[in-house]
Scaffold this motif. Structure first.
Motif, PDB file in Angstrom:
ATOM      1  N   HIS A   1      78.029   1.165  65.820  1.00 45.64           N
ATOM      2  CA  HIS A   1      78.291   1.088  64.377  1.00 45.64           C
ATOM      3  C   HIS A   1      77.660   2.265  63.643  1.00 45.64           C
ATOM      4  CE1 HIS A   1      78.609  -0.484  60.312  1.00 45.64           C
ATOM      5  NE2 HIS A   1      77.294  -0.370  60.182  1.00 45.64           N
TER       6      HIS A   1
ATOM      7  N   GLY B   1      73.153 -13.368  61.338  1.00 42.40           N
ATOM      8  CA  GLY B   1      74.101 -12.358  61.765  1.00 42.40           C
ATOM      9  C   GLY B   1      73.662 -10.981  61.315  1.00 42.40           C
ATOM     10  N   CYS B   2      73.579 -10.064  62.242  1.00 37.30           N
ATOM     11  CA  CYS B   2      73.330  -8.677  61.883  1.00 37.30           C
ATOM     12  C   CYS B   2      74.300  -7.836  62.688  1.00 37.30           C
ATOM     13  CB  CYS B   2      71.895  -8.261  62.157  1.00 37.30           C
ATOM     14  SG  CYS B   2      71.458  -6.732  61.301  1.00 37.30           S
ATOM     15  N   ARG B   3      75.111  -7.082  62.005  1.00 36.00           N
ATOM     16  CA  ARG B   3      76.188  -6.358  62.671  1.00 36.00           C
ATOM     17  C   ARG B   3      75.775  -4.932  63.045  1.00 36.00           C
ATOM     18  NH1 ARG B   3      78.274  -9.752  58.952  1.00 36.00           N
ATOM     19  NH2 ARG B   3      78.312  -8.303  57.210  1.00 36.00           N
ATOM     20  N   CYS B   4      74.464  -4.693  63.077  1.00 33.29           N
ATOM     21  CA  CYS B   4      74.004  -3.354  63.434  1.00 33.29           C
ATOM     22  C   CYS B   4      74.112  -3.142  64.941  1.00 33.29           C
ATOM     23  CB  CYS B   4      72.556  -3.154  62.982  1.00 33.29           C
ATOM     24  SG  CYS B   4      71.398  -4.359  63.659  1.00 33.29           S
ATOM     25  N   SER B   5      74.462  -1.930  65.313  1.00 33.22           N
ATOM     26  CA  SER B   5      74.542  -1.537  66.717  1.00 33.22           C
ATOM     27  C   SER B   5      74.584  -0.017  66.771  1.00 33.22           C
ATOM     28  CB  SER B   5      75.793  -2.123  67.385  1.00 33.22           C
ATOM     29  OG  SER B   5      76.961  -1.537  66.837  1.00 33.22           O
TER      30      SER B   5
ATOM     31  N   ARG C   1      72.979 -13.111  56.576  1.00 37.50           N
ATOM     32  CA  ARG C   1      71.924 -12.113  56.629  1.00 37.50           C
ATOM     33  C   ARG C   1      71.476 -11.811  55.210  1.00 37.50           C
ATOM     34  NH1 ARG C   1      74.805  -6.298  58.208  1.00 37.50           N
ATOM     35  NH2 ARG C   1      76.309  -6.266  56.499  1.00 37.50           N
TER      36      ARG C   1
ATOM     37  N   GLU D   1      77.920 -16.486  59.839  1.00 42.98           N
ATOM     38  CA  GLU D   1      76.741 -15.638  60.015  1.00 42.98           C
ATOM     39  C   GLU D   1      76.156 -15.262  58.661  1.00 42.98           C
ATOM     40  OE1 GLU D   1      77.804 -13.402  64.230  1.00 42.98           O
ATOM     41  OE2 GLU D   1      77.922 -12.273  62.354  1.00 42.98           O
TER      42      GLU D   1
ATOM     43  N   GLN E   1      84.534 -12.426  53.781  1.00 41.80           N
ATOM     44  CA  GLN E   1      83.101 -12.221  53.575  1.00 41.80           C
ATOM     45  C   GLN E   1      82.745 -12.407  52.115  1.00 41.80           C
ATOM     46  OE1 GLN E   1      81.035  -8.993  55.675  1.00 41.80           O
ATOM     47  NE2 GLN E   1      80.131  -8.317  53.734  1.00 41.80           N
TER      48      GLN E   1
ATOM     49  N   ARG F   1      79.620 -14.226  56.683  1.00 41.07           N
ATOM     50  CA  ARG F   1      80.915 -14.008  57.309  1.00 41.07           C
ATOM     51  C   ARG F   1      80.987 -14.819  58.592  1.00 41.07           C
ATOM     52  NH1 ARG F   1      82.935  -8.034  58.952  1.00 41.07           N
ATOM     53  NH2 ARG F   1      81.536  -8.382  60.722  1.00 41.07           N
TER      54      ARG F   1
END
Length: 304
Positions: free
Chosen positions: A266, A259-263, A102, A100, A77, A97
């Motif tokens: 998480h 890309g957004c790795r929010c969930s 953002r 992706e 990353q 990364r």
């Protein structure tokens, strides 16, 4: 790896949201080309940014993608982050990364209104510094360099980073078009490769560097409209600049996406690190912790 001398066919249609790598073996040089279209529009649409902030974030995303293209292995990353004092922008952060992208800008609306239609980099950042971080997944290593936010563009600040922190001659060119018809941005990065043989003098310490000077002169001839023309493929762009070279090797790096790795999972993991009393203070009257993601502008209700 395809070679330009073999005239590998570019993909049909508009060439956007794609990152291309190229090397010029005879000149000890490498480069990256990127052009952002729908991905850029999705990222910018997450917030009601003013035109000047859209332009800034678009350039930052282009630079981040170009830096991401330098990663040698998947899983790594690159993060570009600017923190400032006394400027319009309070925080700018972008990362790349595995293809992706953002990005997000936090800024002061009152200061922006007083900065004019086309604020300069000093007006946007005031007394600021730019941090560039490379996280190498396979080696579990992190490298970070910090440079002052000086110059007319973010690209110039990143060139300074490579010159000071890496001692690698680097040229970056970016172009951005933000209008009612949509958003488009493109960029070119060219670097001289480090001298490979042990005991040889690094290029930054030499007074003569004809191979790099030749490549840099050609790269500087790139025009904004070429970087922004979706009908001109990345391969075609490289060919225009360096078609007199004996060999140019090209390779796709990635097809880009937002890309957004929010969930929920998480954020639950993040909140679990806080003491129970702190989490209780974060709850609303219904016992819900509502977490906002700055990158995608979504809210996640977390039941503690």
């Amino acid at each position: 790896m395809p070679r330009m001398s073999e005239r590998a066919e570019p993909p049909p249609g508009p060439d956007v949201d794609r990152l291309l790598s190229f090397t010029i073996p005879g000149r000890d040089a490498r480069g990256r080309v990127v052009r952002l279209g729908p991905v850029l529009h999705k990222i910018l649409a997450a917030h009601a940014y003013a035109p000047a902030i859209k332009h800034l974030l678009a350039e930052a995303l282009v630079v981040t993608a170009l830096l991401g293209g330098l990663l040698k292995r998947a899983g790594g990353q690159v993060t570009l982050q600017a923190q400032t004092e006394g400027g319009v922008v309070e925080l700018l952060v972008c990362d790349y990364r595995n293809g992706e992208l953002r990005g997000y800008v936090k800024h002061d609306l009152e200061r922006l209104a007083g900065a004019g239609a086309n604020p300069s980099l000093p007006a946007l950042f005031g007394n600021g510094h730019l941090a560039i971080t490379f996280d190498l997944a396979d080696a579990d290593q992190r490298y970070q360099g910090v440079v002052p936010l000086e110059g007319d563009t973010l690209a110039e600040a990143v060139e300074t980073y490579f010159g000071q922190s890496e001692q690698v001659p680097t040229l970056i060119r970016t172009a951005v078009r933000v209008g009612s018809e949509g958003c488009l941005a493109g960029g070119l990065l060219v670097q001289h490769l480090p001298e490979p043989e042990q005991g040889r003098e690094r290029i930054h310490a030499r007074t003569d560097r004809p191979e790099w000077d030749h490549v840099a002169i050609l790269a500087r001839s790139i025009r904004h409209e070429e970087l922004l023309d979706p009908q001109l493929s990345a391969e075609g762009l490289v060919w225009r600049l360096f078609n007199e070279e004996r060999e140019i090797r090209v390779q796709d790096v990635a097809t880009l996406s937002r890309g957004c790795r929010c969930s929920v999972v998480h954020f639950e993991e993040v909140l679990a690190r806080f003491p129970k009393e702190d989490r209780r203070q974060m709850q609303d009257k219904d016992g819900i912790i509502r977490v906002d993601c700055a990158f995608c502008s979504r809210q996640f209700p977390i039941q503690d």
